[in-house]
Design a protein around this motif. Structure first.
Motif, short mmCIF file in Angstrom:
data_model
loop_
_atom_site.label_atom_id
_atom_site.label_comp_id
_atom_site.label_asym_id
_atom_site.label_seq_id
_atom_site.Cartn_x
_atom_site.Cartn_y
_atom_site.Cartn_z
N VAL A 74 -71.19 -97.94 -44.81
CA VAL A 74 -70.99 -99.36 -44.51
C VAL A 74 -72.25 -100.16 -44.82
CG1 VAL A 74 -70.61 -101.01 -42.64
CG2 VAL A 74 -69.21 -98.94 -42.78
N PHE A 75 -73.39 -99.65 -44.39
CA PHE A 75 -74.64 -100.36 -44.65
C PHE A 75 -74.87 -100.54 -46.15
CE2 PHE A 75 -79.12 -100.37 -45.73
CZ PHE A 75 -79.63 -101.39 -44.93
N GLY A 76 -74.73 -99.45 -46.90
CA GLY A 76 -74.97 -99.51 -48.33
C GLY A 76 -74.01 -100.45 -49.04
N ASP A 77 -72.74 -100.38 -48.65
CA ASP A 77 -71.74 -101.22 -49.29
C ASP A 77 -71.97 -102.69 -48.98
OD1 ASP A 77 -69.44 -100.78 -51.03
OD2 ASP A 77 -68.26 -101.73 -49.45
N ALA A 78 -72.29 -102.99 -47.72
CA ALA A 78 -72.56 -104.38 -47.34
C ALA A 78 -73.82 -104.90 -48.03
CB ALA A 78 -72.69 -104.50 -45.82
N LEU A 79 -74.84 -104.05 -48.13
CA LEU A 79 -76.07 -104.46 -48.81
C LEU A 79 -75.79 -104.75 -50.28
CD1 LEU A 79 -79.08 -104.94 -49.02
CD2 LEU A 79 -79.42 -102.47 -49.18
N ALA A 80 -75.01 -103.90 -50.92
CA ALA A 80 -74.67 -104.12 -52.32
C ALA A 80 -73.92 -105.44 -52.49
CB ALA A 80 -73.83 -102.96 -52.85
N THR B 188 -82.54 -114.89 -47.13
CA THR B 188 -83.43 -114.14 -46.24
C THR B 188 -82.95 -112.70 -46.08
OG1 THR B 188 -84.02 -116.14 -45.01
CG2 THR B 188 -84.42 -114.03 -43.92
N ALA B 189 -81.65 -112.53 -45.85
CA ALA B 189 -81.08 -111.18 -45.69
C ALA B 189 -81.19 -110.38 -46.98
CB ALA B 189 -79.63 -111.28 -45.24
N ALA B 190 -80.97 -111.03 -48.12
CA ALA B 190 -81.06 -110.33 -49.41
C ALA B 190 -82.50 -109.94 -49.70
CB ALA B 190 -80.51 -111.22 -50.52
N ARG B 191 -83.43 -110.80 -49.38
CA ARG B 191 -84.85 -110.51 -49.64
C ARG B 191 -85.31 -109.30 -48.83
NH1 ARG B 191 -86.54 -115.07 -48.53
NH2 ARG B 191 -86.81 -115.94 -50.62
N SER B 192 -84.86 -109.20 -47.59
CA SER B 192 -85.30 -108.13 -46.69
C SER B 192 -84.39 -106.91 -46.74
CB SER B 192 -85.39 -108.66 -45.26
OG SER B 192 -84.13 -109.13 -44.81
N HIS B 193 -83.29 -106.99 -47.52
CA HIS B 193 -82.32 -105.88 -47.60
C HIS B 193 -81.77 -105.56 -46.21
CE1 HIS B 193 -84.55 -104.42 -51.49
NE2 HIS B 193 -83.93 -105.57 -51.66
N GLU B 194 -81.33 -106.60 -45.50
CA GLU B 194 -80.86 -106.43 -44.12
C GLU B 194 -79.50 -107.10 -43.92
OE1 GLU B 194 -85.13 -106.03 -41.75
OE2 GLU B 194 -84.13 -108.00 -41.80
#
Length: 581
Positions: free
Chosen positions: A146-152, A506-512
């Motif tokens: 889930v984390f990886g897919d949402a981050l992608a 902000t979320a994309a920059r921090s990968h969060e």
């Protein structure tokens, strides 16, 4: 439209004008200047740190810079006020027309609102799940998936060119163990008594594989040595397990772009090529390592090994790449795999590992730095454990998998949407408690319900408006008289909506990606609070009887909230609710 970005551009413009006039030294770096929501909303709509970060390089007092900047910004009609606070922070209040304009822009842009070119098309490889192909995915893999897919999805939304990748760990000894486990199921299918020993896998999921082999081979392999059947069973078992894993991922709504086999690195020269690349850079040598921490010279046998000089790139110790028998260590194919990623032209690499892989982080960062000449950053995200609870007690679900709870068990219990959202309610490096009762509870304490209820409430509102004869299409609402949204409560809701583009970057920059879930919960809370205000203040209700113009303006505000919630849930891989049942 990114209102925070627009206001920051105005602040930068004012600072550059001050430089041109001599009020500030020329050549000051302005990259550290930020514009963001103040910690206390009572202090204003936005705040900038400009004076604080420029004071030292400018050789000026922070308040002196802040007061000069405030005077310049006050001449701009978009600012109601610019007030200096504390040692030199500058609090800004914006004209209501800017917040009203955000609503019109959201409706005009639709689901494009918040998307940006922040990533500038840079190619990102996100490697996640990458479980050993020895069985179905378990609940720990679920969180990583889930984390990886949402981050992608987040990175793609922010303008990156993203590749989702699964690294199949099919080159190690664990696949031999899998093949032996299938052989036992094969014998069992032929009526023999078997015992799962020596670490073999006892899960029932191997029964169909063993039965299929028995139907095809009959008793031809009974009593035969491993060299007769091991290689073929490795192949068949791995393929069968990957079919299970793909099905598990599909149940969770995860689709990979690339499945990369570790085994493809062996016997093809790819490992040798990667090591040769490091050797040509002077990073491979023969040497003896110090005793591991906790070992003493008396119980440590030093031996010469082939080592990668990873300390040259930030690691704590150099790392062996060959064993004493000159076979490759597990680190060697990892080197070759990342060598391949770099060769494929990725600008950024992201690896998502389980918490037990913390010791791998420095060595992997070191080797990527070495292979890319420091040009390709690697970010490693560790996924902490998930603990399952039901009725206030730790919960064990499946026996079919042997000794772990399967991903499919969780999805079957609460559904993919709930599973995905709950898995993102904590930062990836914090443990997560998954409470099945709470995940299905209809209350504010359940963030999944709270956010979905906000979207469903708005969809219900739009249906009621249509029944009342009020057009709710995007074109009509975009043309609404948004100047009617003048109450502070309405403007507060618009302010929260305006944070969305900044939050995405902000979320994309921090990968969060968990920041998206947190924001959606806050936005839903603002919507519910505003809705409840209408109980005491009829003029704030979304449908104003006898006043179509006012109703359209308020419906536009509600629809803007729905657009942002829908976009945010889309990033998380969650389907927005149209109604609550």
């Amino acid at each position: 439209m990114n209102l925070f970005g627009d206001i920051r551009a105005s602040v930068i413009g004012a600072l550059e004008a001050m430089q041109a006039e001599g009020a500030l030294p020329v050549g000051l770096g302005l990259d550290a200047v930020t514009v963001e929501p103040p910690r206390d909303p009572a202090h204003g709509d936005m705040a900038t740190n400009a004076a604080m970060v420029l004071a030292k390089p400018a050789g000026r007092k922070p308040r002196e810079i802040a007061e000069a900047l405030a005077a310049r910004l006050a001449a701009d009609p978009r600012f109601l006020s610019a007030e200096v606070a504390g040692p030199g922070f500058l609090n800004l209040r914006l004209a209501p027309s800017l917040w009203q304009g955000v609503i019109g822009h959201v409706l005009g842009a639709g689901d494009e609102f918040g998307r940006s070119d922040f990533g500038q098309g840079r190619r990102v490889n996100v490697e996640y799940v990458s479980a050993n192909p020895t069985g179905p995915l378990h609940v720990g893999h679920t969180r990583g998936a889930v984390f990886g897919d949402a981050l992608a999805s987040l990175l793609a939304y922010a303008g990156f060119d993203v590749t989702r990748e699964y690294y199949i760990n099919d080159g190690g000894a664990q696949v031999d163990v899998l093949a032996r486990s299938v052989y036992l199921r094969y014998l069992e299918a032929l009526g023999q008594e078997v015992a799962f020993e020596d670490g073999t896998y006892p899960g029932d999921y191997l029964i169909p594989v063993g039965e299929a082999v028995a139907r095809e081979k009959g008793d031809a392999w009974v009593g035969q040595p491993e060299e007769v059947w091991l290689a073929e069973l490795r192949e068949r078992a791995t393929e069968a397990m990957m079919d299970l894993i793909r099905a598990d991922l599909a149940a969770l709504g995860v689709e990979m772009d690339v499945f990369f086999s570790e085994r493809s690195l062996y016997g093809t020269g790819r490992i040798e090529s990667a090591i040769r690349d490091l050797d040509e850079k002077g990073l491979i040598y023969r040497g003896v390592l110090e005793p591991p921490r906790g070992k003493t010279p008396e119980d440590w046998e030093p031996r010469e090994q082939t080592l990668f000089r990873s300390t040259d790139h930030g690691d704590d110790v150099d790392r062996p790449i060959r064993k004493s028998d000159e076979s490759w260590t597990y680190f060697a194919p990892d080197i070759a795999y990342h060598h391949d990623k770099i060769a494929r032209g990725f600008d950024v690499l992201i690896d998502i590992f389980g918490a037990d892989h913390g010791g791998y982080v420095k060595r992997m960062k070191a080797v990527v730095s070495a292979l890319s000449g420091g040009q390709v950053p690697l970010d490693v995200k560790l996924i902490q454990l998930v603990r399952l609870f039901k009725n206030g007690e730790p919960y064990k679900m499946s026996k079919r998998a042997g000794n772990f709870v399967m991903l499919r068990d969780v999805v079957d219990e609460v559904g993919p949407d709930v599973t995905r959202f709950v898995m993102l309610t904590r930062k990836n490096d914090a443990p997560l408690d998954f409470d099945f009762d709470k995940a299905l509870e209809q209350s504010r304490d359940n963030p999944v319900f709270y956010v979905q209820y906000a979207h469903a409430r708005i969809m219900s509102l739009m249906r009621r408006a249509a029944e009342a004869g009020i057009a709710t299409d995007a074109a009509t609402l975009t043309d609404a008289d948004l100047g009617r949204l003048s109450d502070e409560a309405e403007l507060d809701l618009a302010r929260k909506i305006a944070e969305w583009p900044r939050l995405v970057e902000t979320a994309a920059r921090s990968h969060e990606p968990h920041r998206i879930a947190f924001y959606l919960y806050e936005l839903a809370g603002e919507l519910h609070a505003f809705w409840n205000l209408g109980n005491d203040r009829p003029e704030l209700r979304f449908l104003q009887e006898g006043d179509v113009a006012a109703s359209r303006a308020k419906l536009a505000l509600a629809q803007a909230v729905a657009v942002v919630i829908s976009s945010g849930l889309g990033i998380l891989g969650v389907t927005p609710a149209q109604e609550m049942r």
